[in-house]
Design a protein around this motif. Structure first.
Motif, PDB file in Angstrom:
ATOM      1  N   SER A 183       0.908  -1.379  -0.037  1.00  0.00           N
ATOM      2  CA  SER A 183      -0.228   0.068  -0.056  1.00  0.00           C
ATOM      3  C   SER A 183       0.728   1.204   0.025  1.00  0.00           C
ATOM      4  O   SER A 183       0.573   2.315  -1.029  1.00  0.00           O
TER       5      SER A 183
ATOM      6  N   ASP B 204      -6.340  -0.579  -4.283  1.00  0.00           N
ATOM      7  CA  ASP B 204      -5.652  -0.864  -2.959  1.00  0.00           C
ATOM      8  C   ASP B 204      -6.700  -2.105  -2.516  1.00  0.00           C
ATOM      9  O   ASP B 204      -7.531  -1.616  -1.780  1.00  0.00           O
ATOM     10  N   GLU B 205      -6.329  -3.293  -2.677  1.00  0.00           N
ATOM     11  CA  GLU B 205      -7.335  -4.361  -2.337  1.00  0.00           C
ATOM     12  C   GLU B 205      -8.867  -3.923  -2.422  1.00  0.00           C
ATOM     13  O   GLU B 205      -9.534  -4.045  -1.516  1.00  0.00           O
TER      14      GLU B 205
HETATM   15 MG   LIG Z   1      -2.323  -2.364   2.536  1.00  0.00          MG
END
Ligand SMILES: [Mg+2]
Ligand SMILES: Nc1ncnc2c1ncn2[C@@H]1O[C@H](COP(=O)(O)OP(=O)(O)OP(=O)(O)O)[C@@H](O)[C@H]1O
Lengths: 296, 318, 273
Positions: C67, C194-195
């Motif tokens: 991240s 991000d995810e």
């Molecule tokens: Mg992360």
């Protein structure tokens, strides 16, 4: 066995305390409304006070002054309160300078209102030469209202989820625009509730006004809306006694024959005003929140 | 500035981005700066207000002593006779008022602290639902009642009641204490509720698991853990009581007596200032001494804040 | 980990590059990117490229800096006071990692979607129109943008009758697609995710995966994911991060079937992370 008995007794005591507080409140409100409600009629809220000799009359100028002063105070404190709150929530970095502002907020909000009134007397009444006036009164009220407003705004902003800010920044929206267009709208319910509650406080304040807005109200001509005319209700440089100040004045001087009647009526008006502020704060806050988060 | 473009296989279409980045959006930056300045100014206003207030009240308050209008000895005595023509006069002894303020403050805190903390415990431990639905709004309404209304109620309800039951004149230290204890109650309750609520639930469960009764848990665990917070609430309440002017002035009788008898009329700093500031001429010693009293009020406020800071620091450590 | 492992990672460096040369066009190139949170060295000396109209997946155990690195690519780390990013991030021939360049302008061109769906507390319409309007889109343009973007993420038919309802009324999966629509309405060249599916149910997840494959035609995409199958399904390139290092970067096929590093093998076979 013994521990259980003590526990029982303690529980009863706590219930008694709760009951006591509720009855005190009930007595207070009940007493005021009982004494005051029957005084309030159309004459009472639309007529100026009668002469010292005859008594009678109403509190129309005082009622008007209370609201007008509230509006003036809010005009001064809302922009500064918003600015200060935004600063504290969004820009302030931990450090000496921020601690200094926090300390200022704390001290200003715990000052006795009579001291604030005296400060107003020195600075706004005497030094500026405005004399006892609505403007001086509004500025004095602003001194103790401002820290409250800053706190309200800061807390409301801090309660907005960080993800909202992140989402906006990630779209290439600048920090300031994010504050204005994303954070403030999301914080609005909290801000509105806080502002209305603060308004209730300003509405009932008297000590800070005795020596700033003064204890008298000139004869007002409610058809004259030219703010520069001395008899105009809107003239910010005229002296003005508010409802709260009026209650104090007639009680402490007790010259008017029906002082206690008028005081009772005015107190009832004040209490009703405060209750309305209180209820509308809850209601409006919730309403805004609903509007923000769900179907129109 | 490095321009690395010699990577293999790189067909760089020159888009507007690079150009755009090299010429920053001036307008955006300007708006950004303006916003920052506006909020910074607002924050400055708070500080400036505080410091000018401190400056004005302090300089006005120490003036009579610097100019020699009043001696400290005269000020810190019990003899009040600002218009006295007796030899040695006029007398500006303010000790009675300082003690009067302290006395109403202490006594009302003595009444209000157990009630307020008790109510807070009721709201958090005994009956949270009833507390949140009924007691909480009640407390909020109590906060909102203006101080002149408290004064008016004291004047028309409490003073006559005292008069009728004791045969004294009714205006008294006691009347002031009763009015103030109601007024500072909400401050103590809300601060105490916050503190007690912040105690983790696991601590309570631990105590109950050991077989402690609710009262034992409250008295041994909750009150002790949250003591600094509870004290902070009480001190906040005292600060409010010490500075309260009109409600007190309306019921205490305003005689310059020493405040050691519950039924006797007394005066406080605030009541003397309220009554006389408008009736004295600027620049006379009588007027100046009122400003010195205001300075004492201010200093007491600062002292209370200092106490609260010490409390919260202790709370953090402990 | 052991010092032996660290040694391996360092020797890995030359193996990572260059990638097998195809006809890719580099859209963005990170060089020697380091990130520090205070004294914590969270991302170490990373060299990585994103290729035009491709999907690059970032995988690796939790806390390895995926991240953090992703957030460098649109300067979101600027918003964290303690974060310091060094190195060069080249886009269109300019190093965007220079503090004198305006981060907000960069973010307009490089969109981002977060792990937790975070629609604004505004109406569905406003969620999308909000940012373009600030940048001067007219009313009509906004309307068109809203429809276009919602069409692209397949949300149009589901919400076209309630565009002015609060976005918070949508389900989690719909909210996430709305967030994607919001990002593409800015017409960025790169989208960072991000995810994006970790908070969603399997059906919403597969919808978003489809969507990503669709979006690849118009955008360059980088996605952080913990789901190895997801990476395998949708990405063209995969980068494996471990403890702040980029261990291996290759075509997804290559990386999953013939990983060159022991750490990658361990990770793929589930021996840690
Ligand atoms: Mg992360
Ligand atoms: N704001 C921050 N301040 C300090 N340290 C941080 C911050 N954000 C992340 N870190 C640290 O940097 C390292 C990398 O974090 P990062 O969030 O990039 O990991 P990640 O690979 O995305 O993990 P996950 O898969 O759990 O999301 C972690 O050790 C984390 O603790």
């Amino acid at each position: 066995m013994n521990a259980k008995l003590t526990d029982r007794i303690a529980t009863i005591c706590f219930y008694l305390i709760a009951f006591l507080i509720l009855s005190v409140l009930a007595i207070l409100i009940g007493f005021i409304l009982y004494q005051g409600l029957h005084v309030i009629d159309w004459t009472f809220i639309t007529q100026p006070p009668g002469s010292i000799l005859t008594g009678g009359g109403g509190v129309a100028p005082q009622l008007f002054n209370s609201f007008y002063l509230l509006v003036l105070t809010m005009l001064i404190t809302i922009p500064i309160g918003l600015g200060g709150g935004i600063y504290m929530a969004e820009y302030a970095k931990p450090g000496k300078w921020t601690q200094m502002i926090r300390l200022s907020i704390e001290v200003l909000s715990s000052l006795p209102s009579i001291v604030v009134g005296l400060f107003g007397l020195l600075l706004f009444v005497q030094l500026t030469g405005w004399g006892f006036s609505l403007l001086s009164g509004a500025l004095a009220l602003s001194v103790f209202n401002l820290p409250l407003m800053v706190r309200v705004v800061e807390q409301a902003i801090s309660a907005v989820p960080k993800e909202q800010t992140e989402a906006s920044l990630a779209l290439g929206v600048t920090h300031w625009q994010t504050i204005m267009k994303v954070i403030l709208p999301a914080a609005l319910p909290g801000i509105i509730t806080g502002f209305i509650l603060a308004s209730g406080r300003v509405f009932g304040e008297a000590a800070a006004l005795l020596f700033t807005a003064g204890m008298t109200s000139p004869v007002l001509d409610f058809t004259n809306w030219d703010p520069s005319s001395p008899t105009s209700p809107l003239n910010p440089l005229r002296p003005a006694s508010t409802l709260a100040v009026h209650i104090w004045k007639i009680n402490s001087e007790s010259i008017v024959s029906d002082a206690s009647k008028i005081a009772a009526g005015s107190s009832a008006l004040l209490i009703i005003g405060v209750l309305i502020f209180n209820l509308s704060a809850r209601f409006l806050g919730q309403w805004f929140y609903k509007k923000l988060t769900s179907t129109r | 500035m490095e321009q690395v473009t010699n990577l293999p296989n790189k067909k760089l279409e020159e888009t507007s981005l690079a150009e755009e980045l090299r010429s920053p959006a001036k307008k955006l930056i300007r708006i950004e700066q303006r916003g920052r300045i506006y909020t910074l100014l607002s924050a400055w206003i708070l500080i400036i207000t505080l410091f000018s207030l401190l400056f004005f009240i302090t300089s006005k308050g120490i003036m009579p002593f610097i100019h020699g209008e009043i001696t400290l000895q005269n000020f810190f005595s019990t003899h009040w006779g600002p218009t006295s023509a007796e030899p040695g006069g006029p007398f500006f002894g303010s000790i009675n008022f300082i003690l009067g303020s302290l006395m109403v403050t202490l006594l009302s805190a003595l009444i209000s602290a157990p009630l307020g903390i008790g109510a807070a415990i009721f709201m958090t431990e005994i009956s949270p639902k009833f507390g949140r639905k009924i007691l909480q709004p009640a407390i909020e309404i109590l906060v909102g009642i203006p101080s002149v209304v408290y004064g008016f109620i004291g004047l028309t309800l409490i003073v006559p009641f005292i008069r009728n039951t004791t045969g004294s004149i009714g205006f008294s230290l006691l009347a002031g204490v009763i009015v103030l204890s109601v007024m500072i109650l909400p401050t103590i309750v809300s601060m105490s509720v916050d503190t007690i609520q912040s105690i983790p639930q696991s601590l309570r469960e631990g105590s109950y698991a050991l077989g402690a009764t609710r009262w034992q848990t409250i008295s041994r665990l909750l009150v002790r853990t949250s003591l600094p917070g509870l004290m902070t609430g009480v001190i906040l309440g005292m600060a409010r009581a010490f500075g309260e002017a009109l409600a007190v002035q309306m019921v205490i009788g305003n005689s310059p007596n020493l405040p050691f008898q519950l039924m006797k009329p007394i005066s406080t700093l605030t009541s003397v200032i309220t009554l006389n500031m408008g009736n004295t001429v600027q620049g006379t010693p009588y007027n100046s001494v009122l400003w010195s009293m205001a300075l004492i009020l201010l200093l007491m406020t600062l002292f209370f804040i200092l106490l609260i800071r010490l409390m919260t620091q202790r709370g953090k450590q402990g | 980990m052991t010092s032996q492992a660290v040694f391996q990672f360092q020797t890995a460096q030359e193996n990572i590059h260059p990638l097998p040369q195809m006809e890719q066009v580099t859209q963005l190139e990170a060089k020697q990117v380091n990130v520090f949170y205070g004294s914590k060295h969270a991302v170490k000396d990373i060299h990585l490229s994103l290729y035009k109209n491709s999907v690059t997946a970032f995988i690796g155990p939790s806390g390895c800096g995926k991240s953090t690195f992703l957030r460098c690519l649109n300067r979101m780390n600027d918003t964290i006071p303690s974060a310091k990013v060094t190195g060069e991030i080249m886009i269109d021939g300019i190093n965007m990692n220079q503090s004198e360049l305006n981060a907000t302008q960069i973010r307009r061109h490089i969109g981002m979607v977060f792990q937790k769906p975070n629609p604004f507390m505004k109406s569905i319409f406003e969620n999308i129109a909000f940012a373009p309007r600030l940048y001067g889109a007219s009313k009509a343009e906004c309307k068109q943008l809203v429809e276009e973007s919602l069409q692209k993420v397949g949300l149009w038919d589901e919400v076209k009758d309630r565009l002015h309802h609060s976005a918070l009324e949508l389900s989690g999966g719909q909210q996430q697609r709305l967030c994607i629509a919001r990002a593409i309405a800015m017409k960025p060249s790169i989208i960072l995710l991000d995810e994006p599916t970790s908070a969603l149910d399997p059906i919403s997840t597969s919808k978003i995966e489809q969507l990503i494959l669709e979006l690849k035609k118009d955008f360059t995409i980088a996605i952080v994911t913990h789901n190895m199958q997801q990476a395998a399904r949708i990405s063209d390139y995969t980068a494996f991060f471990y403890m702040g290092d980029l261990i291996e970067f290759n075509h997804t096929n290559q990386l999953f079937h013939q990983p060159s590093q022991q750490a990658t093998i361990d990770y793929l076979t589930g021996r840690f992370g």
